[in-house]
Design a protein around this motif. Structure first.
Motif, PDB file in Angstrom:
ATOM      1  N   GLN A  45     -37.426 -24.971  39.378  1.00  0.00           N
ATOM      2  CA  GLN A  45     -36.386 -24.023  39.022  1.00  0.00           C
ATOM      3  C   GLN A  45     -35.025 -24.661  39.258  1.00  0.00           C
ATOM      4  N   THR A  46     -34.156 -24.568  38.249  1.00  0.00           N
ATOM      5  CA  THR A  46     -32.812 -25.137  38.369  1.00  0.00           C
ATOM      6  C   THR A  46     -31.941 -24.232  39.226  1.00  0.00           C
ATOM      7  N   ASN A  47     -30.758 -24.724  39.563  1.00  0.00           N
ATOM      8  CA  ASN A  47     -29.800 -23.916  40.325  1.00  0.00           C
ATOM      9  C   ASN A  47     -29.396 -22.663  39.557  1.00  0.00           C
ATOM     10  N   GLY A  48     -29.488 -22.716  38.225  1.00  0.00           N
ATOM     11  CA  GLY A  48     -29.158 -21.565  37.386  1.00  0.00           C
ATOM     12  C   GLY A  48     -30.354 -20.677  37.105  1.00  0.00           C
ATOM     13  N   ASN A  49     -31.423 -20.851  37.887  1.00  0.00           N
ATOM     14  CA  ASN A  49     -32.652 -20.048  37.782  1.00  0.00           C
ATOM     15  C   ASN A  49     -33.432 -20.253  36.489  1.00  0.00           C
ATOM     16  N   GLN A  50     -33.236 -21.379  35.815  1.00  0.00           N
ATOM     17  CA  GLN A  50     -34.057 -21.687  34.643  1.00  0.00           C
ATOM     18  C   GLN A  50     -35.327 -22.380  35.112  1.00  0.00           C
ATOM     19  N   GLN A  51     -36.454 -21.944  34.604  1.00  0.00           N
ATOM     20  CA  GLN A  51     -37.737 -22.559  34.929  1.00  0.00           C
ATOM     21  C   GLN A  51     -37.968 -23.766  34.026  1.00  0.00           C
ATOM     22  N   ILE A  52     -38.384 -24.872  34.623  1.00  0.00           N
ATOM     23  CA  ILE A  52     -38.699 -26.100  33.896  1.00  0.00           C
ATOM     24  C   ILE A  52     -40.070 -26.566  34.352  1.00  0.00           C
ATOM     25  N   ILE A  53     -40.828 -27.119  33.408  1.00  0.00           N
ATOM     26  CA  ILE A  53     -42.127 -27.695  33.739  1.00  0.00           C
ATOM     27  C   ILE A  53     -42.091 -29.179  33.396  1.00  0.00           C
ATOM     28  N   ALA A  54     -42.496 -30.003  34.342  1.00  0.00           N
ATOM     29  CA  ALA A  54     -42.582 -31.453  34.150  1.00  0.00           C
ATOM     30  C   ALA A  54     -44.057 -31.835  34.161  1.00  0.00           C
ATOM     31  N   CYS A  55     -44.551 -32.344  33.038  1.00  0.00           N
ATOM     32  CA  CYS A  55     -45.939 -32.801  32.960  1.00  0.00           C
ATOM     33  C   CYS A  55     -45.937 -34.323  32.803  1.00  0.00           C
ATOM     34  N   THR A  56     -46.706 -34.991  33.637  1.00  0.00           N
ATOM     35  CA  THR A  56     -46.808 -36.453  33.625  1.00  0.00           C
ATOM     36  C   THR A  56     -48.216 -36.856  33.218  1.00  0.00           C
TER      37      THR A  56
END
Length: 99
Positions: A45-56
Motif C-alpha cells: 500500500q502506498t502512502n496515498g492508500n493505493q494498493q499495488i501488487i508486485a509479482c516476481t
C-alpha cells in the motif's frame, strides 16, 4: 531458480519497499502458467492508500517483477498480468518485419 531463491529476491524487494515508506502485506505463490518456474506475489500500500501488487517470476533463464495497481479484481488478475508480460518478454518468435 528455486522457490527459495525467488523468495529471497522478493524479500529483498520487500525490504526496499518498506524503506521507502510503503506498507507491505501478504505474499503468496501463484500458478506460473505454461512456462513453469515460480511466481511469487506481494501486496503493498502506498502512502496515498493505493494498493499495488508486485509479482516476481523466476525460472532457469530469467526473472522479473511486474508491478500493477490492485484494480479490485483480486490476486489472480495480478498473476494473469505477470504471466502475460513474462510470455511477451520471453517470446522467441520471428519479428513481424523480418524477411
Amino acid at each position: 531458480m528455486t522457490p527459495d531463491a525467488l523468495g529471497s529476491i522478493q524479500d529483498s524487494f520487500q525490504l526496499g519497499l518498506s524503506a521507502t515508506g510503503l506498507t507491505t502485506g501478504k505474499t503468496w505463490f501463484a500458478d506460473p502458467g505454461r512456462l513453469g518456474g515460480t511466481i511469487r506475489c506481494l501486496s503493498c500500500q502506498t502512502n496515498g492508500n493505493q494498493q499495488i501488487i508486485a509479482c516476481t517470476w523466476g525460472d532457469k533463464g530469467s526473472f522479473g517483477t511486474v508491478l500493477s495497481p490492485d484494480s479490485g479484481r483480486g490476486q489472480e488478475a495480478a498473476a494473469d498480468l505477470t504471466r502475460s508480460v513474462r510470455e511477451a518478454v520471453l517470446h522467441q518468435g520471428t519479428p513481424a518485419n523480418a524477411a
